[in-house]
Structures are given as structure tokens and as C-alpha cells.
Design a protein around this motif. Structure first.
Motif, PDB file in Angstrom:
ATOM      1  N   ASP A   1      17.183 193.054  88.852  1.00  0.00           N
ATOM      2  CA  ASP A   1      16.479 191.898  88.300  1.00  0.00           C
ATOM      3  C   ASP A   1      15.901 192.154  86.911  1.00  0.00           C
ATOM      4  O   ASP A   1      15.008 191.429  86.465  1.00  0.00           O
ATOM      5  CB  ASP A   1      15.359 191.481  89.242  1.00  0.00           C
ATOM      6  N   ALA A   2      16.421 193.141  86.191  1.00  0.00           N
ATOM      7  CA  ALA A   2      15.815 193.517  84.911  1.00  0.00           C
ATOM      8  C   ALA A   2      15.928 192.413  83.863  1.00  0.00           C
ATOM      9  O   ALA A   2      15.084 192.324  82.972  1.00  0.00           O
ATOM     10  CB  ALA A   2      16.448 194.805  84.387  1.00  0.00           C
ATOM     11  N   VAL A   3      16.959 191.570  83.947  1.00  0.00           N
ATOM     12  CA  VAL A   3      17.123 190.503  82.953  1.00  0.00           C
ATOM     13  C   VAL A   3      16.966 189.120  83.588  1.00  0.00           C
ATOM     14  O   VAL A   3      17.336 188.112  82.978  1.00  0.00           O
ATOM     15  CB  VAL A   3      18.492 190.611  82.240  1.00  0.00           C
ATOM     16  N   ALA A   4      16.396 189.076  84.776  1.00  0.00           N
ATOM     17  CA  ALA A   4      16.229 187.795  85.480  1.00  0.00           C
ATOM     18  C   ALA A   4      15.419 186.816  84.642  1.00  0.00           C
ATOM     19  O   ALA A   4      14.388 187.170  84.058  1.00  0.00           O
ATOM     20  CB  ALA A   4      15.549 188.022  86.826  1.00  0.00           C
ATOM     21  N   GLY A   5      15.899 185.569  84.583  1.00  0.00           N
ATOM     22  CA  GLY A   5      15.186 184.531  83.845  1.00  0.00           C
ATOM     23  C   GLY A   5      15.571 184.428  82.390  1.00  0.00           C
ATOM     24  O   GLY A   5      15.089 183.532  81.686  1.00  0.00           O
ATOM     25  N   TYR A   6      16.432 185.315  81.905  1.00  0.00           N
ATOM     26  CA  TYR A   6      16.878 185.285  80.512  1.00  0.00           C
ATOM     27  C   TYR A   6      18.359 184.923  80.470  1.00  0.00           C
ATOM     28  O   TYR A   6      19.157 185.515  81.191  1.00  0.00           O
ATOM     29  CB  TYR A   6      16.623 186.629  79.832  1.00  0.00           C
ATOM     30  N   PRO A   7      18.737 183.951  79.643  1.00  0.00           N
ATOM     31  CA  PRO A   7      20.126 183.477  79.644  1.00  0.00           C
ATOM     32  C   PRO A   7      21.067 184.499  79.008  1.00  0.00           C
ATOM     33  O   PRO A   7      20.680 185.232  78.090  1.00  0.00           O
ATOM     34  CB  PRO A   7      20.064 182.196  78.812  1.00  0.00           C
ATOM     35  N   PRO A   8      22.300 184.546  79.467  1.00  0.00           N
ATOM     36  CA  PRO A   8      23.273 185.464  78.867  1.00  0.00           C
ATOM     37  C   PRO A   8      23.680 185.014  77.470  1.00  0.00           C
ATOM     38  O   PRO A   8      23.679 183.816  77.159  1.00  0.00           O
ATOM     39  CB  PRO A   8      24.456 185.392  79.835  1.00  0.00           C
ATOM     40  N   LEU A   9      24.008 185.976  76.641  1.00  0.00           N
ATOM     41  CA  LEU A   9      24.568 185.708  75.314  1.00  0.00           C
ATOM     42  C   LEU A   9      26.063 186.008  75.395  1.00  0.00           C
ATOM     43  O   LEU A   9      26.455 187.172  75.520  1.00  0.00           O
ATOM     44  CB  LEU A   9      23.901 186.588  74.256  1.00  0.00           C
ATOM     45  N   PRO A  10      26.898 184.991  75.307  1.00  0.00           N
ATOM     46  CA  PRO A  10      28.316 185.208  75.577  1.00  0.00           C
ATOM     47  C   PRO A  10      29.128 185.710  74.398  1.00  0.00           C
ATOM     48  O   PRO A  10      30.279 186.113  74.572  1.00  0.00           O
ATOM     49  CB  PRO A  10      28.787 183.800  75.986  1.00  0.00           C
ATOM     50  N   ALA A  11      28.570 185.666  73.173  1.00  0.00           N
ATOM     51  CA  ALA A  11      29.383 185.950  71.993  1.00  0.00           C
ATOM     52  C   ALA A  11      28.638 186.809  70.994  1.00  0.00           C
ATOM     53  O   ALA A  11      27.408 186.908  71.007  1.00  0.00           O
ATOM     54  CB  ALA A  11      29.813 184.637  71.339  1.00  0.00           C
ATOM     55  N   LEU A  12      29.423 187.418  70.114  1.00  0.00           N
ATOM     56  CA  LEU A  12      28.904 188.249  69.030  1.00  0.00           C
ATOM     57  C   LEU A  12      29.552 187.791  67.732  1.00  0.00           C
ATOM     58  O   LEU A  12      30.772 187.602  67.668  1.00  0.00           O
ATOM     59  CB  LEU A  12      29.220 189.721  69.268  1.00  0.00           C
ATOM     60  N   ARG A  13      28.737 187.623  66.686  1.00  0.00           N
ATOM     61  CA  ARG A  13      29.245 187.346  65.343  1.00  0.00           C
ATOM     62  C   ARG A  13      28.869 188.523  64.452  1.00  0.00           C
ATOM     63  O   ARG A  13      27.689 188.851  64.302  1.00  0.00           O
ATOM     64  CB  ARG A  13      28.646 186.055  64.789  1.00  0.00           C
ATOM     65  N   LEU A  14      29.878 189.150  63.862  1.00  0.00           N
ATOM     66  CA  LEU A  14      29.672 190.316  63.008  1.00  0.00           C
ATOM     67  C   LEU A  14      30.162 189.984  61.609  1.00  0.00           C
ATOM     68  O   LEU A  14      31.320 189.587  61.426  1.00  0.00           O
ATOM     69  CB  LEU A  14      30.433 191.519  63.556  1.00  0.00           C
ATOM     70  N   VAL A  15      29.280 190.132  60.625  1.00  0.00           N
ATOM     71  CA  VAL A  15      29.608 189.871  59.228  1.00  0.00           C
ATOM     72  C   VAL A  15      29.710 191.206  58.507  1.00  0.00           C
ATOM     73  O   VAL A  15      28.776 192.019  58.535  1.00  0.00           O
ATOM     74  CB  VAL A  15      28.545 188.974  58.562  1.00  0.00           C
ATOM     75  N   GLY A  16      30.856 191.454  57.865  1.00  0.00           N
ATOM     76  CA  GLY A  16      31.076 192.703  57.170  1.00  0.00           C
ATOM     77  C   GLY A  16      30.393 192.751  55.822  1.00  0.00           C
ATOM     78  O   GLY A  16      29.943 191.719  55.293  1.00  0.00           O
ATOM     79  N   PRO A  17      30.317 193.927  55.206  1.00  0.00           N
ATOM     80  CA  PRO A  17      29.668 194.056  53.899  1.00  0.00           C
ATOM     81  C   PRO A  17      30.326 193.196  52.825  1.00  0.00           C
ATOM     82  O   PRO A  17      29.668 192.732  51.900  1.00  0.00           O
ATOM     83  CB  PRO A  17      29.803 195.547  53.580  1.00  0.00           C
ATOM     84  N   GLY A  18      31.641 192.963  52.956  1.00  0.00           N
ATOM     85  CA  GLY A  18      32.354 192.153  51.976  1.00  0.00           C
ATOM     86  C   GLY A  18      32.249 190.671  52.209  1.00  0.00           C
ATOM     87  O   GLY A  18      32.767 189.882  51.413  1.00  0.00           O
TER      88      GLY A  18
ATOM     89  N   ARG B   1      18.103 180.559  65.479  1.00  0.00           N
ATOM     90  CA  ARG B   1      19.005 179.801  64.625  1.00  0.00           C
ATOM     91  C   ARG B   1      19.650 178.663  65.420  1.00  0.00           C
ATOM     92  O   ARG B   1      19.874 178.791  66.619  1.00  0.00           O
ATOM     93  CB  ARG B   1      20.081 180.723  64.059  1.00  0.00           C
ATOM     94  N   PRO B   2      19.966 177.557  64.754  1.00  0.00           N
ATOM     95  CA  PRO B   2      20.642 176.468  65.467  1.00  0.00           C
ATOM     96  C   PRO B   2      22.067 176.848  65.837  1.00  0.00           C
ATOM     97  O   PRO B   2      22.640 177.778  65.275  1.00  0.00           O
ATOM     98  CB  PRO B   2      20.614 175.322  64.452  1.00  0.00           C
ATOM     99  N   GLY B   3      22.634 176.145  66.794  1.00  0.00           N
ATOM    100  CA  GLY B   3      24.007 176.387  67.191  1.00  0.00           C
ATOM    101  C   GLY B   3      24.104 177.127  68.499  1.00  0.00           C
ATOM    102  O   GLY B   3      23.088 177.488  69.113  1.00  0.00           O
ATOM    103  N   PRO B   4      25.339 177.387  68.966  1.00  0.00           N
ATOM    104  CA  PRO B   4      25.545 178.088  70.228  1.00  0.00           C
ATOM    105  C   PRO B   4      24.914 179.478  70.190  1.00  0.00           C
ATOM    106  O   PRO B   4      24.911 180.137  69.143  1.00  0.00           O
ATOM    107  CB  PRO B   4      27.081 178.181  70.335  1.00  0.00           C
ATOM    108  N   PRO B   5      24.366 179.929  71.306  1.00  0.00           N
ATOM    109  CA  PRO B   5      23.723 181.246  71.314  1.00  0.00           C
ATOM    110  C   PRO B   5      24.741 182.372  71.130  1.00  0.00           C
ATOM    111  O   PRO B   5      25.798 182.384  71.758  1.00  0.00           O
ATOM    112  CB  PRO B   5      23.069 181.306  72.703  1.00  0.00           C
ATOM    113  N   GLU B   6      24.404 183.297  70.253  1.00  0.00           N
ATOM    114  CA  GLU B   6      25.266 184.448  70.001  1.00  0.00           C
ATOM    115  C   GLU B   6      24.439 185.550  69.361  1.00  0.00           C
ATOM    116  O   GLU B   6      23.419 185.294  68.721  1.00  0.00           O
ATOM    117  CB  GLU B   6      26.430 184.073  69.076  1.00  0.00           C
ATOM    118  N   GLN B   7      24.859 186.774  69.558  1.00  0.00           N
ATOM    119  CA  GLN B   7      24.286 187.883  68.809  1.00  0.00           C
ATOM    120  C   GLN B   7      24.850 187.833  67.394  1.00  0.00           C
ATOM    121  O   GLN B   7      26.059 187.677  67.212  1.00  0.00           O
ATOM    122  CB  GLN B   7      24.632 189.219  69.460  1.00  0.00           C
TER     123      GLN B   7
END
Length: 393
Positions: A76-93, A189-195
Motif C-alpha cells: 500500500d505504499a502508493v495507495a491513493g496516488y494515481p499512476p503516471l502512465p507516460a514519460l516525456r524526455l527532452v534532449g539537450p538539443g 502542468r495542464p494536459g495528460p499526466p506524465e513525467q
């Protein structure tokens, strides 16, 4: 369990004795206490603070961490917190990849997450006590803390500024093997939840993040590897604002800075009856800065070794770490070395955007215990021939 008594040895009085003492009740320490209790040991869990307490961190909990907790009986360590289904990674360029995570992650404030783990350890029979350790005496048959607490074995899980590590004679990580980050809470931030992770061309290796919690807030922060010059709070906040447009540093609450000792420079896992786990062992992924999975896994291995073979806990623990994480740690160090070159990171982002297998390999390497493979390296090599996008700040 511990018992009260008085024993004289070399003129030192020992009032309480335990099978295992765990110093530090964060994720590594709580996991160690849980594992030691599952092995039948009496456990004293020490921490300088009362719980719940805040801890500067990105608050990201990967699926791999939950796997370790499930093995320790914590569900139950994350109980009550919604999952984050996606990751957005922005490169240095400036290029970006946004994909579904192989398994969802979570963002749980450490004030909540750590308190839940401590409660689980106490519920399993560990005794929790507020105490700041200042002195360690290693004897042939036990370890004595501050002349008043005794154990057959000790687990040092007391974080980046570990007292146990220092008392064992290990210095802190030097620059280039140590990062500094600042963390706070801001409107999500607005929009779908993501890391969201935004790497920085300036001051590389460095990145900012925004991890939504699910209550309208997000954990936001910025960190960079130290290179021999002091970093100010103003600098860290300026970089945060530059990489996360729309985030006003003046509106960010709960700002705290913290050091991250990277796994590219680790001390010995222990000595005799004393072992180190989590941040105290510099178990922070140099590729991503992730440390919760490492903390839980190393804590569990340390607690088992301390409880089952206290007289050779360090040797047993070192072997378990090599078996479980040795290859991964070598590969993550290699990834960190390659990642010193911004073009390499941009190539990873480009290829991961086109190839789901590469993306999954990168995620597993950065959030869990994944490894590099020949196909991924070959694909990244091909990606290096693709021109970079316009550089970021």
C-alpha cells in the motif's frame, strides 16, 4: 527484540542489545528492517527525525521499487496516488520523446511514502527510536553505538551525509561523482499526466523535472553534477525557470536542496558486521538520479545479510549486491560516461522516439536494473548521424 540488561566489556556498559540495528529509517533503512524481521531478527530502527518528515527528493516511485516492496510484504505504499502512465524526455538539443512507460510510475511525497514504510517496519515488529548516532565501536562479537546500544550487526542507511559511512573511514563523494538538486512543489502542468524531464545543454550534465502528484500539484526541481565550483540557490532556481517555462520560482513552495552521491564512486559495501545501503553507499543512478529503487533493494539485501550472517554480513552483502546489481551498475556507469556528450543524449532521444525497444531499454536502465545491449548501442550509433535540433537553454 532488544532486552534491557547490563554487560561490562572493556569498561563500557551496554544497556540494550539487539540482533540488528538499522541507522536511518528512510526507504533503505525501512527495507532493511523489514527484511531483517522477515529473517527472524530483533531490530532497532534509529533515525534523527520523527516521522512523518519531509525529505528533499523528486518523489518518483518506479514500478521496480514497488516490486521490492511487494517482496517485503508492503502493498500500500502508493495507495491513493494515481499512476503516471507516460514519460516525456527532452534532449539537450531540443528533440523530445513521449511514450507510455513499460509500467506506470507514481509521485508520492516522501513525507507520506517514508512514513508508510516506517509504519510497515514497526508493524512487522521493528522498534523505532529517535536517536542520532555519533560513535561506533566494532568489536569481535558485536557493534556498539554511542556506548549504549549493541547489535550483532549494523546497517548504515543514513543517507547522503551518512554518519556510519564517515565513521567507517569513507570520505564523501568528490565532485563529478556528486550532484546537487533543488526541489519544490508547484501547480501541475495542464494536459495528460506524465513525467517530464528536460535536459539542459548549458551546464550539462543537468536537467529539470516535473512529476505530477495527482492533487493539483507537481514535484518540480533542477539538478546538475558538481564540477568544483559552488552552486547557489539563485542559480538552481534560474535554471529551473529556464527549463520549465511557466514555472514561477516565487510560486514554488517547499524548496529544499539536496546532494546526490552518484553510483560511479561507491565505497566498500561494508566491513565485518557493518554494512551500508542506499544513498550511504552512493547508490544513485548516474544516468537519471533515481535512488528509491536502489535504496529499497540494497536495504533489503543488507537487512537479510545482517540478520542471517551477522559475523560476515559485509561479505555476504557484497556478494548479494554483485549478483543482483553488479552488471547493471557497470552498464549505468557506462551510460553516464557516454552521456557526458550531449550529442549522445540527443541521439538516444531521437532513436527512442522511433524505436520502442530502445525506449524500453533506456527506461529500464534509468529507473530499474536494466542493461545496455548491442542492438541499442547500434541504433544509437545510427542516431548520431541525424542532425541535432536547435539547442535548448
Amino acid at each position: 527484540m532488544g532486552w534491557v540488561g547490563v554487560a561490562a566489556d572493556r569498561g563500557v556498559l551496554v544497556a540494550e542489545e539487539f540482533d540488528v540495528i538499522v541507522v536511518g529509517a528512510g526507504p533503505a533503512g525501512s527495507a532493511a528492517a523489514l527484511a531483517a524481521r522477515r529473517a527472524g531478527a530483533g531490530v532497532l530502527l534509529l533515525d534523527r527525525a520523527d516521522f512523518p518528515r519531509d525529505k528533499a527528493c523528486g518523489d518518483g516511485i518506479a514500478a521496480h521499487a514497488l516490486d521490492v516492496l511487494a517482496g517485503l510484504g508492503v502493498t500500500d505504499a502508493v495507495a491513493g496516488y494515481p499512476p503516471l502512465p507516460a514519460l516525456r524526455l527532452v534532449g539537450p538539443g531540443g528533440g523530445a520523446v513521449a511514450r507510455a512507460l513499460p509500467r506506470p510510475a507514481y509521485t508520492v511525497p516522501r513525507q507520506v511514502f517514508d512514513a508508510r514504510l516506517v509504519a510497515a517496519a514497526v508493524g512487522a515488529g521493528a522498534e523505532l527510536r529517535r536517536h542520532a548516532v555519533r560513535r561506533i565501536e566494532v568489536r569481535a562479537d558485536r557493534v556498539v553505538l554511542d556506548g549504549e546500544l549493541s547489535a550483532r550487526a549494523v546497517v548504515g542507511a543514513d543517507g547522503a551525509g551518512s554518519v556510519v559511512r564517515r565513521l567507517l573511514g569513507h570520505p564523501p563523494n568528490p565532485d563529478r561523482h556528486l550532484a546537487l538538486a533543488i526541489r519544490g512543489y508547484a501547480p501541475a502542468r495542464p494536459g495528460p499526466p506524465e513525467q517530464l524531464i528536460v535536459t539542459s545543454a548549458a551546464r550539462w550534465p543537468a536537467y529539470a523535472w516535473s512529476f505530477p502528484i495527482g492533487d493539483g500539484r507537481a514535484n518540480v526541481g533542477y539538478g546538475e553534477v558538481l564540477r568544483g565550483e559552488p552552486l547557489t540557490r539563485v542559480h538552481l532556481l534560474d535554471r529551473l525557470a529556464a527549463l520549465l517555462p511557466g514555472t514561477d520560482p516565487a510560486a514554488v513552495t517547499g524548496l529544499r536542496a539536496h546532494h546526490l552521491p552518484l553510483s560511479t564512486r561507491r565505497p566498500a559495501p561494508g566491513r565485518g558486521r557493518t554494512v551500508l545501503a542506499g544513498d550511504a553507499l552512493s547508490l544513485i543512478n548516474p544516468f537519471t538520479g533515481e535512488g528509491i529503487f536502489y535504496a529499497l533493494l540494497s536495504g533489503a539485501l543488507a537487512g537479510t545479510a545482517a540478520a542471517t550472517t551477522p559475523d560476515r554480513a559485509a561479505a555476504r552483502y557484497a556478494a548479494a549486491l554483485r549478483h543482483r546489481l553488479g552488471t547493471h551498475l557497470r552498464h549505468s556507469s557506462t551510460a553516464a560516461w557516454l552521456g557526458r556528450y550531449r550529442r549522445m543524449v540527443d541521439a538516444v532521444v531521437r532513436v527512442a522516439g522511433r524505436d520502442d525497444r530502445v525506449y524500453r531499454t533506456v527506461v529500464e536502465l534509468g529507473l530499474g536494473d536494466g542493461r545496455l545491449d548491442a542492438r541499442t548501442l547500434a541504433m544509437i550509433g545510427i542516431g548520431l548521424s541525424t542532425p541535432d535540433a536547435a539547442p535548448r537553454h
